[in-house]
Each structure stands twice: as C-alpha cells, then as structure tokens.
Design a protein around this motif. Structure first.
Motif, PDB file in Angstrom:
ATOM      1  N   PRO A 219       0.819  -1.232   0.000  1.00 21.17           N
ATOM      2  CA  PRO A 219       0.000   0.000   0.000  1.00 21.17           C
ATOM      3  C   PRO A 219       0.843   1.269   0.000  1.00 21.17           C
ATOM      4  O   PRO A 219       0.494   2.254  -0.658  1.00 21.17           O
ATOM      5  CB  PRO A 219      -0.822  -0.128   1.292  1.00 21.17           C
ATOM      6  N   GLY A 220       1.964   1.262   0.728  1.00 21.09           N
ATOM      7  CA  GLY A 220       2.840   2.428   0.751  1.00 21.09           C
ATOM      8  C   GLY A 220       3.508   2.676  -0.583  1.00 21.09           C
ATOM      9  O   GLY A 220       3.706   3.821  -0.996  1.00 21.09           O
ATOM     10  N   ILE A 221       3.861   1.581  -1.278  1.00 27.99           N
ATOM     11  CA  ILE A 221       4.459   1.713  -2.616  1.00 27.99           C
ATOM     12  C   ILE A 221       3.449   2.321  -3.578  1.00 27.99           C
ATOM     13  O   ILE A 221       3.776   3.211  -4.374  1.00 27.99           O
ATOM     14  CB  ILE A 221       4.948   0.336  -3.118  1.00 27.99           C
ATOM     15  N   LEU A 222       2.212   1.864  -3.512  1.00 30.39           N
ATOM     16  CA  LEU A 222       1.152   2.435  -4.356  1.00 30.39           C
ATOM     17  C   LEU A 222       0.947   3.911  -4.040  1.00 30.39           C
ATOM     18  O   LEU A 222       0.868   4.750  -4.953  1.00 30.39           O
ATOM     19  CB  LEU A 222      -0.158   1.679  -4.140  1.00 30.39           C
ATOM     20  N   ALA A 223       0.882   4.234  -2.757  1.00 29.21           N
ATOM     21  CA  ALA A 223       0.602   5.614  -2.344  1.00 29.21           C
ATOM     22  C   ALA A 223       1.737   6.566  -2.703  1.00 29.21           C
ATOM     23  O   ALA A 223       1.505   7.761  -2.939  1.00 29.21           O
ATOM     24  CB  ALA A 223       0.356   5.658  -0.829  1.00 29.21           C
ATOM     25  N   ALA A 224       2.964   6.048  -2.793  1.00 29.65           N
ATOM     26  CA  ALA A 224       4.127   6.903  -3.084  1.00 29.65           C
ATOM     27  C   ALA A 224       4.068   7.498  -4.488  1.00 29.65           C
ATOM     28  O   ALA A 224       4.603   8.583  -4.736  1.00 29.65           O
ATOM     29  CB  ALA A 224       5.412   6.110  -2.909  1.00 29.65           C
ATOM     30  N   CYS A 225       3.426   6.773  -5.429  1.00 34.02           N
ATOM     31  CA  CYS A 225       3.363   7.230  -6.831  1.00 34.02           C
ATOM     32  C   CYS A 225       4.757   7.579  -7.334  1.00 34.02           C
ATOM     33  O   CYS A 225       4.982   8.639  -7.944  1.00 34.02           O
ATOM     34  CB  CYS A 225       2.419   8.418  -6.976  1.00 34.02           C
ATOM     35  N   ASP A 226       5.695   6.681  -7.067  1.00 33.59           N
ATOM     36  CA  ASP A 226       7.104   6.906  -7.403  1.00 33.59           C
ATOM     37  C   ASP A 226       7.692   5.579  -7.869  1.00 33.59           C
ATOM     38  O   ASP A 226       7.742   4.602  -7.105  1.00 33.59           O
ATOM     39  CB  ASP A 226       7.845   7.416  -6.165  1.00 33.59           C
ATOM     40  N   ARG A 227       8.126   5.543  -9.125  1.00 30.49           N
ATOM     41  CA  ARG A 227       8.650   4.300  -9.716  1.00 30.49           C
ATOM     42  C   ARG A 227       9.788   3.687  -8.906  1.00 30.49           C
ATOM     43  O   ARG A 227       9.932   2.448  -8.857  1.00 30.49           O
ATOM     44  CB  ARG A 227       9.119   4.578 -11.165  1.00 30.49           C
ATOM     45  N   THR A 228      10.587   4.503  -8.233  1.00 32.56           N
ATOM     46  CA  THR A 228      11.750   3.986  -7.514  1.00 32.56           C
ATOM     47  C   THR A 228      11.373   3.164  -6.287  1.00 32.56           C
ATOM     48  O   THR A 228      12.212   2.454  -5.724  1.00 32.56           O
ATOM     49  CB  THR A 228      12.682   5.135  -7.074  1.00 32.56           C
ATOM     50  N   HIS A 229      10.117   3.216  -5.856  1.00 29.97           N
ATOM     51  CA  HIS A 229       9.688   2.481  -4.674  1.00 29.97           C
ATOM     52  C   HIS A 229       9.360   1.016  -4.966  1.00 29.97           C
ATOM     53  O   HIS A 229       9.374   0.187  -4.044  1.00 29.97           O
ATOM     54  CB  HIS A 229       8.473   3.155  -4.037  1.00 29.97           C
ATOM     55  N   ALA A 230       9.036   0.700  -6.217  1.00 25.71           N
ATOM     56  CA  ALA A 230       8.666  -0.672  -6.576  1.00 25.71           C
ATOM     57  C   ALA A 230       9.909  -1.461  -7.006  1.00 25.71           C
ATOM     58  O   ALA A 230      11.013  -0.927  -7.090  1.00 25.71           O
ATOM     59  CB  ALA A 230       7.626  -0.666  -7.690  1.00 25.71           C
ATOM     60  N   GLY A 231       9.711  -2.735  -7.304  1.00 26.07           N
ATOM     61  CA  GLY A 231      10.821  -3.611  -7.671  1.00 26.07           C
ATOM     62  C   GLY A 231      11.310  -3.379  -9.082  1.00 26.07           C
ATOM     63  O   GLY A 231      10.804  -2.524  -9.818  1.00 26.07           O
ATOM     64  N   LEU A 232      12.294  -4.172  -9.471  1.00 22.24           N
ATOM     65  CA  LEU A 232      12.854  -4.092 -10.815  1.00 22.24           C
ATOM     66  C   LEU A 232      11.841  -4.547 -11.858  1.00 22.24           C
ATOM     67  O   LEU A 232      10.893  -5.274 -11.547  1.00 22.24           O
ATOM     68  CB  LEU A 232      14.112  -4.945 -10.916  1.00 22.24           C
TER      69      LEU A 232
END
Length: 247
Positions: A219-232
């Motif tokens: 949920p935090g990765i989704l909320a960040a709206c920032d590609r660098t937060h998700a995996g490769l």
C-alpha cells in the motif's frame, strides 16, 4: 468494392520481434502481418491492434482488425495467412465484425501472464518463455502482496517512469499466483495496463518472495506514486498477452 471489417486472433513468439508496433527497418508483428496481408489482398491495409507488446513479449490471444475489399471467405483467412507467415506468428481465428468495431476501443479488459521457471537449472524448453529464478521463493507472502494490488489504484509506482500517459489509475480485477511443479505463473486481469506494469508487478512480487519486501509495504508503494519504490522490471521473455476481453 464493399469493404469488410475482419477480426483476427493471433499468437506469436516475441523472441525475434521488436515488439508489436510497426517500426522502420525492424521486424515487428504489425509490420509483418500488414505486409503479408497487402500481398494477399492487393491493396494497402491498416492493422489495428488491441494493444502493443514490447520487444521479446509474447502473445497467445492478441486481437487485431483490418478492413479489406477481398472476397476471401472468412473461415479461410487463418489458412491463407498461415501459409504465408513464419512459424513464430500464427493466426488462430478470423471473424467478420461490424464496420465500426475496433480491436482497441471495444476491448473491456485484458489478461497477462508472467511465467517464472524455478528449476535449479534453465529448462531448455522454457527458456524463451519464462524468467529463470533458481533461488527459493516464499509463495504465500507473494500471494498476500498480490491481493494488495487488486482494485482501483494509481499505479504510477508500477509503470515505466517515462510513460507519457497522464492518468495512471487502473482497475485490476485479479492478481493470482498459480504453481505447476517448478513453474510459477502470475496472472493479472484488469481493465487496462500501463507501460511495463505487469513486468514491474512481477519484479516487485519476486522481491517479496525473496524477503526483500513485506506484503505490508505494497500500500505504501502504491501511495508513493514513485517508480523507484517498486521492484525491478522483470525480463520481457516471461510475459505473455494471454487474452483480450470484449462484451
């Protein structure tokens, strides 16, 4: 002569294609199919696809349509085309559709599958269609993380940073993991997908499976709206456009 709108369902091995969309001096699915059709019907043809696939990505149920004045019987199109096309591009079915029918605009959803080979050594018969991951994966945390992705969300964190689309909200109907021996398949069904979205979902779920991420972080990765937060971004060869849905 009267024009007819023809719908085709096609499968292809994307290994030797530079993606679906026509590109100058490159072998693409759209370009090859278009030139083959023009050689058969004797007039220019414009292929409309349900969506693009990148270089190396495969399709089991890609859908296209085109208009032609050709009188080739509709049931003969797969036979006629498959005698002209190479083995890595196969027409599965053909259907006459209304003149205003559009492969892209009339699609109501799509299913993509990302396949992972977990065997200790690369399977020579799967190597073109699976991402080889020989290390152990914890599947239940991956399933829990997948459930966090279902629903309507802003998937900015799960698409390529250079994606030109402004609205990155998409609705995922299901994200499921299927185990068949050493083969692990991530099934994603939704109303539509962003550039590299499924491959980034796969890369992120692999991080969860290796213990690099917790399902609670999704949920935090989704909320960040920032590609660098998700995996490769997982490799293209593991991805297949499985099916396109229409009403």
């Amino acid at each position: 002569m009267e024009m007819r709108n023809v719908k085709l369902i096609l499968s292809y091995d994307g290994t030797e294609f530079h993606g679906f969309q026509t590109q100058p001096n490159l072998r693409t699915v759209q370009g090859l199919l278009q030139s083959t059709l023009e050689g058969i019907v004797g007039h220019s043809v414009s292929i409309i696809g349900s969506g693009r696939t990148d270089a190396g990505v495969h399709a089991r149920g890609q859908v296209v349509n085109f208009s032609t004045s050709s009188r080739v019987p509709i049931e003969k199109w797969p036979i006629v085309l498959n005698t002209k096309l190479p083995d890595d591009l196969v027409i599965q079915d053909a259907e006459l559709v209304p003149d205003d029918w559009h492969a892209r605009f009339h699609a109501t959803g799509k299913e993509y599958r990302y396949r992972i080979d977990r065997s200790p050594y690369t399977d020579v018969f799967l190597r073109k269609f699976c991402h080889h991951v020989p290390y152990p994966l914890c599947i239940e945390p991956m399933r829990e993380a997948a459930r966090q992705l279902v629903g309507r969300h802003d998937f900015t964190s799960f698409c390529a940073a250079n994606t030109p689309v402004t609205n990155k909200v998409r609705h995922l109907y299901a994200v499921e993991l299927i185990e068949e021996g050493t083969l692990l398949t991530i099934v994603c069904r939704g109303e539509g997908f962003l550039y590299n979205m499924v491959r980034i979902i796969a890369g992120t779920l692999l991080d969860v499976g290796r213990g690099k991420l917790s399902p609670d972080e999704i949920p935090g990765i989704l909320a960040a709206c920032d590609r660098t937060h998700a995996g490769l971004t997982a490799p293209a060869k593991g991805l297949t456009m499985w099916k396109v849905f229409y009403t």
